[in-house]
Design an enzyme around this catalytic site. Structure first.
Site, short mmCIF file in Angstrom:
data_model
loop_
_atom_site.label_atom_id
_atom_site.label_comp_id
_atom_site.label_asym_id
_atom_site.label_seq_id
_atom_site.Cartn_x
_atom_site.Cartn_y
_atom_site.Cartn_z
N SER A 58 -9.74 -3.96 12.08
CA SER A 58 -10.85 -4.40 12.92
C SER A 58 -10.99 -5.91 12.89
CB SER A 58 -12.15 -3.76 12.43
OG SER A 58 -13.26 -4.42 13.00
N TYR B 196 -18.31 -1.67 5.52
CA TYR B 196 -17.31 -1.05 6.43
C TYR B 196 -16.19 -2.05 6.68
CZ TYR B 196 -15.13 -0.61 10.99
OH TYR B 196 -14.21 -0.63 12.01
N LYS C 270 -11.86 -2.49 5.45
CA LYS C 270 -10.70 -2.81 6.30
C LYS C 270 -9.92 -4.00 5.70
CE LYS C 270 -11.54 0.26 9.51
NZ LYS C 270 -10.65 1.43 9.68
N ASN D 231 -13.46 -4.93 20.43
CA ASN D 231 -14.50 -3.92 20.67
C ASN D 231 -14.02 -2.82 21.63
OD1 ASN D 231 -15.98 -6.21 19.44
ND2 ASN D 231 -17.73 -4.81 19.79
N ASN E 205 -23.01 1.60 18.60
CA ASN E 205 -22.32 0.61 19.42
C ASN E 205 -22.95 0.46 20.80
OD1 ASN E 205 -19.51 1.97 17.83
ND2 ASN E 205 -20.25 -0.08 17.41
N LEU E 206 -22.71 -0.70 21.38
CA LEU E 206 -23.39 -1.09 22.62
C LEU E 206 -23.12 -0.14 23.80
CD1 LEU E 206 -25.14 -3.15 24.20
CD2 LEU E 206 -23.03 -4.41 24.67
N ARG F 164 -29.74 -8.05 14.76
CA ARG F 164 -29.27 -6.99 13.84
C ARG F 164 -28.53 -7.67 12.68
NH1 ARG F 164 -25.07 -2.54 16.15
NH2 ARG F 164 -23.75 -4.39 16.27
C1 WQD Z 1 -21.72 -5.27 20.18
C2 WQD Z 1 -22.86 -6.21 20.55
C3 WQD Z 1 -24.76 -6.10 19.08
C4 WQD Z 1 -25.96 -2.03 20.12
C5 WQD Z 1 -18.60 -3.10 15.46
C6 WQD Z 1 -17.63 -3.20 14.32
C7 WQD Z 1 -16.22 -3.22 14.84
C8 WQD Z 1 -15.97 -1.98 15.63
C9 WQD Z 1 -16.99 -1.90 16.79
C10 WQD Z 1 -16.39 0.25 14.84
C11 WQD Z 1 -23.48 -6.86 19.31
C12 WQD Z 1 -25.11 -5.64 20.49
C13 WQD Z 1 -25.26 -3.22 20.07
C14 WQD Z 1 -27.29 -2.01 20.62
C15 WQD Z 1 -27.15 -4.37 21.01
N1 WQD Z 1 -15.93 -0.92 14.71
N2 WQD Z 1 -25.85 -4.37 20.52
N3 WQD Z 1 -27.82 -3.20 21.06
O1 WQD Z 1 -20.97 -4.83 16.07
O2 WQD Z 1 -19.41 -6.06 17.68
O3 WQD Z 1 -18.48 -4.24 16.25
O4 WQD Z 1 -18.32 -1.94 16.23
O5 WQD Z 1 -16.21 0.96 15.79
O6 WQD Z 1 -15.35 -3.24 13.73
O7 WQD Z 1 -17.83 -4.43 13.65
O8 WQD Z 1 -20.01 -3.67 18.13
O9 WQD Z 1 -21.02 -2.35 19.95
O10 WQD Z 1 -22.17 -2.41 17.69
O11 WQD Z 1 -22.22 -4.42 19.14
O12 WQD Z 1 -27.66 -5.43 21.42
O13 WQD Z 1 -27.97 -0.96 20.67
O14 WQD Z 1 -23.89 -5.45 21.15
O15 WQD Z 1 -25.79 -6.92 18.55
O16 WQD Z 1 -23.82 -8.20 19.67
P1 WQD Z 1 -19.80 -4.80 17.00
P2 WQD Z 1 -21.38 -3.11 18.73
#
Ligand code: WQD
Length: 347
Positions: free
Chosen positions: A127, A152, A156, A182, A202-203, A298
Site C-alpha cells: 500500500s 495496518y 505492510k 486508492n 473508505n470514501l 480523521r
Molecule cells: C480517502 C480520502 C479521507 C471516508 C486507505 C489506506 C490504503 C488503502 C485504502 C485499504 C481521505 C476521505 C474517507 C469518509 C472522507 N487500504 N474520507 N469521508 O485513507 O486514503 O487509504 O484506504 O484499503 O492503504 O491507507 O482511503 O478511502 O479511507 O480515504 O472524507 O467517509 O477520503 O479523509 O482523505 P485512504 P479512504
C-alpha cells in the site's frame, strides 16, 4: 498444463477481481480465505464472469499447522499472491495487536510453507501508506518509506522489510510488492465489486451507499488541509487496472524477467483528486446529489498522496487505462445491482 496460482484473500475486493483477471489469462486459481471480511458467494460472481468457479479453501492462515496443510495437500503451486490481511486503518489504530497478529502471522506462515514446499514466486499486496506523509510528490519507489500512521500500514511496511531480507538469504525466492494507491470501482459486469462489512471506512463505498440511501450523509473529514480546496488528495485507481497489474507481475516472475529478487512497484494513475473533486465528479457522472457535511479531520490522514508510476510502465509495461468517470460509473452500477439483489432476496 495451466499454471496454478494460489490467491490468499481471494474472496476480497482486490483479490476477487484479480482472480477474474488470472482466470481470463488462462491461469488456474486456488483461493485461500478465512471469510472474516468476505463471503463465499463471491465465487459464484467470479463464475458468472469467467465461467469458472475457483476452488476455495477456507482457512485461518494465522494457524501455522492449517496453513502448512494447505500447501502440503495442494501441490504444483507456481506462484502465490498474498492479499489475506485485515485492512481497516481506523480499526488497526483501536486494535493494533489484532492487526500485527493477523497480518504478520499469516504472512510468515505462508512464506515458511513456500520455503518448505519450494514455491519461489510471491506477489505481495502492499500500500502507498508505506510512504507515510511523503516529503515530495509525486511519489516514486525511490521515496523513503516511513513509519505509517496506522498499525495496518505498518504491517505492510514490516512485511516488505521481511521480504527484502528473505529474498537475500533465499536465492531461489523472488518477490514483487505492489503498492496500491486508492483502489475504487468495480468489474464492468456489475456483478462483482467492493463489499465492505458494516460502515465503510473508505470514501467511494461511503459515497455510493449515501447515494443509494443506505447512509444519510457523507462526512468529509476536514477541509482545512493545505490543498487546492482544503480536502485531502488521493490517487484513485480502478480495481480492474490493479487486477491486471497482478497478472503482469505474476507473468514477470514465472518468465524470470525480474531484475532483482525483491521489486516494488507503485500502482496508481499519477492523478490526484481531492475529496470534493471526487464528490463533484460523482454528482456530474451520475447527475445525482450526494449529501455531505464537513466534519473534523480523521486521525492519520495525510494531505496528499499520488504516484509516479513510470517504473511500472517501463518495467512491467503496465499503465492504468480506466479514467475516473469509469471508476465512478462502475462503482455506482455495482452498488445499485447489489442493493437490487438484496431487495429481491429479502422479498
Ligand atoms: C480517502 C480520502 C479521507 C471516508 C486507505 C489506506 C490504503 C488503502 C485504502 C485499504 C481521505 C476521505 C474517507 C469518509 C472522507 N487500504 N474520507 N469521508 O485513507 O486514503 O487509504 O484506504 O484499503 O492503504 O491507507 O482511503 O478511502 O479511507 O480515504 O472524507 O467517509 O477520503 O479523509 O482523505 P485512504 P479512504
Amino acid at each position: 498444463m495451466k499454471k496454478r496460482i494460489m490467491v490468499t484473500g481471494g474472496c476480497g475486493y482486490i483479490g476477487s477481481h484479480t482472480a477474474v483477471a488470472l482466470i481470463e489469462n488462462d491461469f488456474e486459481v486456488l483461493i485461500l480465505d478465512d471469510l472474516s471480511n468476505s463471503n463465499k458467494e463471491v465465487l459464484d460472481r467470479i463464475k458468472s464472469i469467467t465461467g469458472i468457479r475457483p476452488k476455495l479453501l477456507e482457512v485461518d492462515l494465522k494457524d501455522s499447522f492449517l496453513c502448512d496443510n494447505m500447501f502440503c495437500y495442494n501441490k504444483n503451486i507456481d506462484a502465490v499472491i498474498h492479499f489475506a490481511a485485515h485492512k481497516a486503518v481506523s480499526e488497526s489504530i483501536e486494535k493494533p495487536l489484532k492487526y500485527y497478529h493477523n497480518n504478520l502471522y499469516a504472512l510468515i506462515n505462508v512464506l515458511v510453507a513456500m520455503e518448505k514446499y519450494n514455491i519461489n514466486n510471491f506477489i505481495f499486496s502492499s500500500s502507498a501508506t508505506v510512504y507515510g506523509n511523503p516529503d515530495e510528490l509525486p511519489i516514486t519507489e525511490k521515496n523513503k518509506t516511513k513509519r505509517p500512521f496506522s498499525p495496518y500500514g505498518n504491517t505492510k511496511r514490516v512485511a516488505e522489510e521481511v521480504l527484502e531480507d528473505i529474498t537475500i538469504s533465499n536465492k531461489d525466492l523472488s518477490a514483487i510488492s505492489l503498492r496500491y494507491f486508492n483502489p475504487i470501482g468495480a468489474h464492468d459486469s456489475g456483478c462483482l465489486g467492493e463489499l465492505p462489512n458494516g460502515i465503510p471506512n473508505n470514501l467511494m463505498p461511503y459515497i455510493t451507499q449515501t447515494a443509494v440511501g443506505i447512509r444519510k450523509t457523507l462526512s468529509v473529514f476536514g477541509n482545512d488541509y493545505p490543498t487546492k480546496d482544503g480536502t485531502p488528495i488521493r490517487d484513485y485507481i480502478h480495481v480492474v487496472d490493479l487486477a491486471e497489474a497482478h497478472v503482469i507481475a505474476v507473468q514477470r516472475l514465472l518468465e524470470k524477467k525480474q531484475e532483482n529478487a525483491f521489486e516494488t512497484f507503485n500502482l496508481g494513475t499519477g492523478n490526484g483528486y481531492s475529496v470534493l473533486e471526487i464528490i463533484n465528479a460523482f454528482e456530474k457522472v451520475l447527475n445525482q446529489k450526494v449529501n455531505y457535511t464537513i466534519a473534523d479531520r480523521r486521525p492519520g490522514d495525510v494531505p496528499q498522496l499520488y504516484s509516479d508510476t513510470s517504473l511500472a510502465k517501463t518495467k512491467l509495461g503496465w499503465v492504468a487505462k480506466r479514467n475516473l468517470e469509469n471508476m465512478i460509473a462502475t462503482a455506482w452500477k455495482w452498488e445499485q445491482n447489489y442493493r437490487q439483489e438484496q431487495n429481491l432476496q429479502e422479498n
